[in-house]
Enzyme design. Structure first.
Site, PDB file in Angstrom:
ATOM      1  N   ASP A 175      33.585  51.664  38.674  1.00  0.00           N
ATOM      2  CA  ASP A 175      33.432  51.150  39.929  1.00  0.00           C
ATOM      3  C   ASP A 175      32.937  52.374  40.934  1.00  0.00           C
ATOM      4  O   ASP A 175      33.598  52.985  41.544  1.00  0.00           O
ATOM      5  CB  ASP A 175      34.525  50.532  40.647  1.00  0.00           C
ATOM      6  CG  ASP A 175      34.413  49.878  41.867  1.00  0.00           C
ATOM      7  OD1 ASP A 175      33.245  49.681  42.184  1.00  0.00           O
ATOM      8  OD2 ASP A 175      35.385  49.522  42.549  1.00  0.00           O
ATOM      9  N   ARG A 196      37.009  40.811  43.381  1.00  0.00           N
ATOM     10  CA  ARG A 196      37.326  39.512  43.673  1.00  0.00           C
ATOM     11  C   ARG A 196      36.147  38.701  43.073  1.00  0.00           C
ATOM     12  O   ARG A 196      36.247  37.352  42.749  1.00  0.00           O
ATOM     13  CB  ARG A 196      37.640  39.433  45.221  1.00  0.00           C
ATOM     14  CG  ARG A 196      36.383  39.810  45.831  1.00  0.00           C
ATOM     15  CD  ARG A 196      36.785  40.067  47.540  1.00  0.00           C
ATOM     16  NE  ARG A 196      37.672  41.389  47.515  1.00  0.00           N
ATOM     17  CZ  ARG A 196      38.052  41.740  48.614  1.00  0.00           C
ATOM     18  NH1 ARG A 196      37.900  41.089  49.863  1.00  0.00           N
ATOM     19  NH2 ARG A 196      38.682  42.932  48.812  1.00  0.00           N
ATOM     20  N   LYS A 198      41.144  42.117  35.887  1.00  0.00           N
ATOM     21  CA  LYS A 198      40.094  42.821  36.248  1.00  0.00           C
ATOM     22  C   LYS A 198      39.409  43.715  35.370  1.00  0.00           C
ATOM     23  O   LYS A 198      40.024  44.470  35.009  1.00  0.00           O
ATOM     24  CB  LYS A 198      40.055  43.369  37.743  1.00  0.00           C
ATOM     25  CG  LYS A 198      39.004  44.075  38.046  1.00  0.00           C
ATOM     26  CD  LYS A 198      39.210  44.843  39.632  1.00  0.00           C
ATOM     27  CE  LYS A 198      38.001  45.582  40.076  1.00  0.00           C
ATOM     28  NZ  LYS A 198      38.163  46.316  41.419  1.00  0.00           N
ATOM     29  N   LYS A 229      30.875  54.609  46.537  1.00  0.00           N
ATOM     30  CA  LYS A 229      31.977  55.462  47.217  1.00  0.00           C
ATOM     31  C   LYS A 229      31.739  56.898  47.234  1.00  0.00           C
ATOM     32  O   LYS A 229      30.846  57.078  46.592  1.00  0.00           O
ATOM     33  CB  LYS A 229      33.112  55.216  46.096  1.00  0.00           C
ATOM     34  CG  LYS A 229      33.676  53.731  45.862  1.00  0.00           C
ATOM     35  CD  LYS A 229      34.820  53.833  44.817  1.00  0.00           C
ATOM     36  CE  LYS A 229      35.131  52.338  44.529  1.00  0.00           C
ATOM     37  NZ  LYS A 229      36.133  51.948  45.597  1.00  0.00           N
ATOM     38  N   GLU A 249      33.861  44.363  44.785  1.00  0.00           N
ATOM     39  CA  GLU A 249      33.341  43.462  43.326  1.00  0.00           C
ATOM     40  C   GLU A 249      34.289  42.885  42.486  1.00  0.00           C
ATOM     41  O   GLU A 249      34.105  41.721  41.919  1.00  0.00           O
ATOM     42  CB  GLU A 249      32.474  44.487  42.454  1.00  0.00           C
ATOM     43  CG  GLU A 249      33.658  45.145  41.607  1.00  0.00           C
ATOM     44  CD  GLU A 249      34.312  46.134  42.165  1.00  0.00           C
ATOM     45  OE1 GLU A 249      34.089  46.517  43.339  1.00  0.00           O
ATOM     46  OE2 GLU A 249      35.348  46.498  41.586  1.00  0.00           O
ATOM     47  N   ASP A 267      31.277  46.967  47.298  1.00  0.00           N
ATOM     48  CA  ASP A 267      32.584  47.618  46.667  1.00  0.00           C
ATOM     49  C   ASP A 267      33.574  46.640  46.635  1.00  0.00           C
ATOM     50  O   ASP A 267      34.546  46.795  45.892  1.00  0.00           O
ATOM     51  CB  ASP A 267      32.837  48.957  47.661  1.00  0.00           C
ATOM     52  CG  ASP A 267      33.627  49.495  46.791  1.00  0.00           C
ATOM     53  OD1 ASP A 267      33.778  49.520  45.575  1.00  0.00           O
ATOM     54  OD2 ASP A 267      34.331  50.756  47.176  1.00  0.00           O
TER      55      ASP A 267
HETATM   56  N1  BES Z   1      38.390  49.170  42.440  1.00  0.00           N
HETATM   57  C1  BES Z   1      38.702  49.298  43.910  1.00  0.00           C
HETATM   58  C2  BES Z   1      40.001  49.298  44.247  1.00  0.00           C
HETATM   59  C3  BES Z   1      41.053  50.683  44.190  1.00  0.00           C
HETATM   60  C4  BES Z   1      40.939  51.646  45.374  1.00  0.00           C
HETATM   61  C5  BES Z   1      41.647  50.774  42.868  1.00  0.00           C
HETATM   62  C6  BES Z   1      41.776  52.554  44.860  1.00  0.00           C
HETATM   63  C7  BES Z   1      42.273  51.656  42.665  1.00  0.00           C
HETATM   64  C8  BES Z   1      42.460  52.769  43.819  1.00  0.00           C
HETATM   65  C9  BES Z   1      38.011  47.983  44.547  1.00  0.00           C
HETATM   66  O1  BES Z   1      36.989  47.467  43.958  1.00  0.00           O
HETATM   67  C10 BES Z   1      37.521  48.247  45.732  1.00  0.00           C
HETATM   68  O2  BES Z   1      36.747  48.971  46.093  1.00  0.00           O
HETATM   69  N2  BES Z   1      37.886  47.795  47.139  1.00  0.00           N
HETATM   70  C11 BES Z   1      37.632  48.050  48.225  1.00  0.00           C
HETATM   71  C12 BES Z   1      37.405  46.622  49.343  1.00  0.00           C
HETATM   72  C13 BES Z   1      37.030  46.850  50.438  1.00  0.00           C
HETATM   73  C14 BES Z   1      35.515  47.161  50.170  1.00  0.00           C
HETATM   74  C15 BES Z   1      36.971  45.533  51.087  1.00  0.00           C
HETATM   75  C16 BES Z   1      38.782  48.896  49.090  1.00  0.00           C
HETATM   76  O3  BES Z   1      39.802  48.971  48.740  1.00  0.00           O
HETATM   77  O4  BES Z   1      38.306  49.893  49.738  1.00  0.00           O
HETATM   78 ZN    ZN Z   2      36.939  47.828  41.704  1.00  0.00          ZN
HETATM   79 MN    MN Z   3      34.910  48.372  44.509  1.00  0.00          MN
END
Ligand code: BES
Ligand code: ZN
Ligand code: MN
Length: 494
Positions: A268, A349, A263, A275, A347, A345
């Site tokens: 992000d 996947r 990835k 966020k 993104e 968010d």
């Molecule tokens: N990059 C984040 C996941 C992440 C969170 C990495 C904390 C490192 C530390 C990912 O893109 C994300 O935002 N995931 C969301 C998914 C949700 C919207 C289903 C999440 O984990 O909140």
């Molecule tokens: Zn991310």
């Molecule tokens: Mn994200």
């Protein structure tokens, strides 16, 4: 850093700092401690007692030898339970020793592994070398006063005498440490520097060596290939996306073709599903998977392993803007499946799904993806352990064995079919998010829709890819997590 092998015993060894590993199996009965204590006229035993040194992992006792030993300072460093000793135990030991050396300004460091740890000298030398180099890692480009972090030792003697090829071990340890450090550098750079374009330049440096090929696709070329999910994430940013494809093709007949996918979200923000500040603080690290696969491919090519290895990374920022992809959008993936966006968010996947489809075109025997994919995985396993999800139990067994040998903690998580119902959409083939519970698994289930039954494992490294705590050979910031397990896994394949 100059690293050499020495058959001398700790009592004879000349160094600015002599670091001796002690397991917790009776520091008092240790013949090695007894010999050192005798040379030190009883002051070591006294210090061990007064400081309650027990050999607990990471516990450290430093004393000045007052010229009673050829070494100026002695550090006893705990490595924990004797029964659990293995070469990977030496990584945190050597890393800690290198940091102590930096702290006291020792330029010549000597490392003595615990006598109870038998093993091939090559493996012991590799672990000591890797651990020390990683413990000496610095990211100081932006510090006006670089001396603030202390100076790493200039020479390291490994006190190893057993059978095996120690020199080959040192070389392997150096190669792995260089790759891990390279991944750390990529993760530690601010997002303003480590853009998709810059990641592609790093890939070009890797491709400068013999046998490595590089293809970089820009937005138009990704459009030609139908990568609608990846491009939708990219469209909100002014930074151009880059799809990176590195390939190592050995001359020797290959055992297997392995495709690694990382990835590569260089920042992000969450996109329109923005966020909050604290959740965004560390999001320059959202390309740690891409960093890991690019760095690992570099090492694999340097080691000239007889395995065909590809490293793919769909690199982009995830930003809100007037052009950003929106909630409710329906996107068409490279595989043809349509996806309704319920959260911008989620993104990672999306970018990975198109990368997995690209990977399938390479007809791989195995696909492995590495992604800082979900906060839910960090909730489940904490900040130090990665989650592993897969459609192939034999692959998981092999992969976890490699992780164990490499000293990286990973844990098998399930992909329960029932949870997949959460990804059903009324207007498209699927949605990009499920409900709150089991978020790491629904992300894995989303990816599974794009692997077409090829043996595949998904490694969610959202927790261990960076850290705010120093321990052993792991420093604050990007950790380079998964690089050494990838190399170990590919070594066992060949
Ligand atoms: N990059 C984040 C996941 C992440 C969170 C990495 C904390 C490192 C530390 C990912 O893109 C994300 O935002 N995931 C969301 C998914 C949700 C919207 C289903 C999440 O984990 O909140
Ligand atoms: Zn991310
Ligand atoms: Mn994200």
């Amino acid at each position: 850093m100059n690293i050499t092998l020495s058959p001398s015993s700790p009592v004879e060894c000349r160094a600015d700092l002599l670091a001796v590993a002690c397991d917790d199996g009776g520091v008092d009965e240790s013949a090695q401690v007894a010999a050192l204590d005798q040379a030190l006229a009883g002051s070591l035993r006294r210090a061990i007692r007064d400081e309650r040194f027990r050999g607990k992992a990471g516990q450290t006792l430093v004393i000045h030898t007052q010229d009673r030993l050829p070494a100026t300072r002695l550090a006893l460093i705990g490595v924990g339970p004797r029964a659990a000793l293995r070469p990977a135990t030496l990584l945190p030991f050597a890393g800690r020793a290198a940091r102590v050396a930096g702290g006291v300004g020792a330029s010549a460091l000597a490392l003595a592994p615990p006598p109870a740890l038998a093993g091939d000298t090559a493996d012991l030398a590799a672990a000591l070398t890797q651990g020390a180099l990683l413990g000496a890692y610095r990211f100081d480009r932006y510090l006006s006063d670089e001396a603030r972090l202390g100076r790493p030792p200039a020479t390291i003697q490994l006190l190893l005498a057993g059978p095996g090829d120690g020199q080959a071990g040192i070389l392997r340890g150096r190669t792995v440490a260089a790759a891990v450090s390279r991944a750390r550098d990529m993760v530690n750079e601010p997002a303003a520097v480590m853009t998709p374009t810059r990641l592609a330049e790093v890939a070009r440096e890797v491709a400068a060596q013999d046998g490595v090929e590089l293809t970089v696709l820009g937005a138009q070329e990704c459009r030609d290939r139908g990568m609608g999910l990846f491009l939708a994430v990219a469209q909100g940013s002014v930074e151009e996306p880059r799809f990176i494809h590195l390939a190592w093709k050995p001359d020797a007949p290959r055992a297997k073709r392995v495709v690694l996918i990382g990835k590569g979200v260089t920042f992000d923000s969450g996109g329109l599903s923005l966020k909050p500040n604290d959740a965004m603080l560390d999001m320059k690290t959202d390309m740690a998977g891409a960093a890991a696969v690019i760095a690992a491919l570099d090492a694999v090519a340097r080691m000239r392993l007889p395995v065909e290895v590809h490293a793919l990374a769909a690199c982009t920022e995830n930003m809100p803007s007037g052009r950003a992809y929106k909630l409710g959008d329906v996107l068409r993936s490279k595989a043809g499946k349509t996806v309704e966006i319920t959260n911008t968010d989620a993104e990672g996947r999306l970018t990975l799904a198109d990368a997995l489809s690209y990977a399938l075109d390479l007809r791989p025997d195995v696909m492995l993806d590495f992604a800082t994919l979900t906060g839910a995985c960090v909730v489940a396993l904490g900040p130090f352990i990665a989650g592993v999800m897969s459609n192939d139990d034999a692959l998981v067994t092999q992969w976890l064995a490699a992780a164990r040998a490499a000293g990286e903690e990973m844990w098998h998580l399930p992909l329960p079919d029932r949870l997949g119902d959460q990804l059903k959409s009324e207007i498209a083939d699927m949605k990009n998010t499920g409900e709150r519970w089991g978020g790491a698994l629904t992300a894995g289930l989303f990816l599974k829709e794009f692997v077409a039954g090829v043996p595949w494992a998904h490694v969610d490294l959202a927790g261990p890819s960076s850290t705010d705590k120093e321990s052993g050979h792991i420093l604050k910031g990007g950790t380079g997590f998964a690089v050494s397990t990838i190399i170990e896994y590919l070594r066992t394949l060949s």
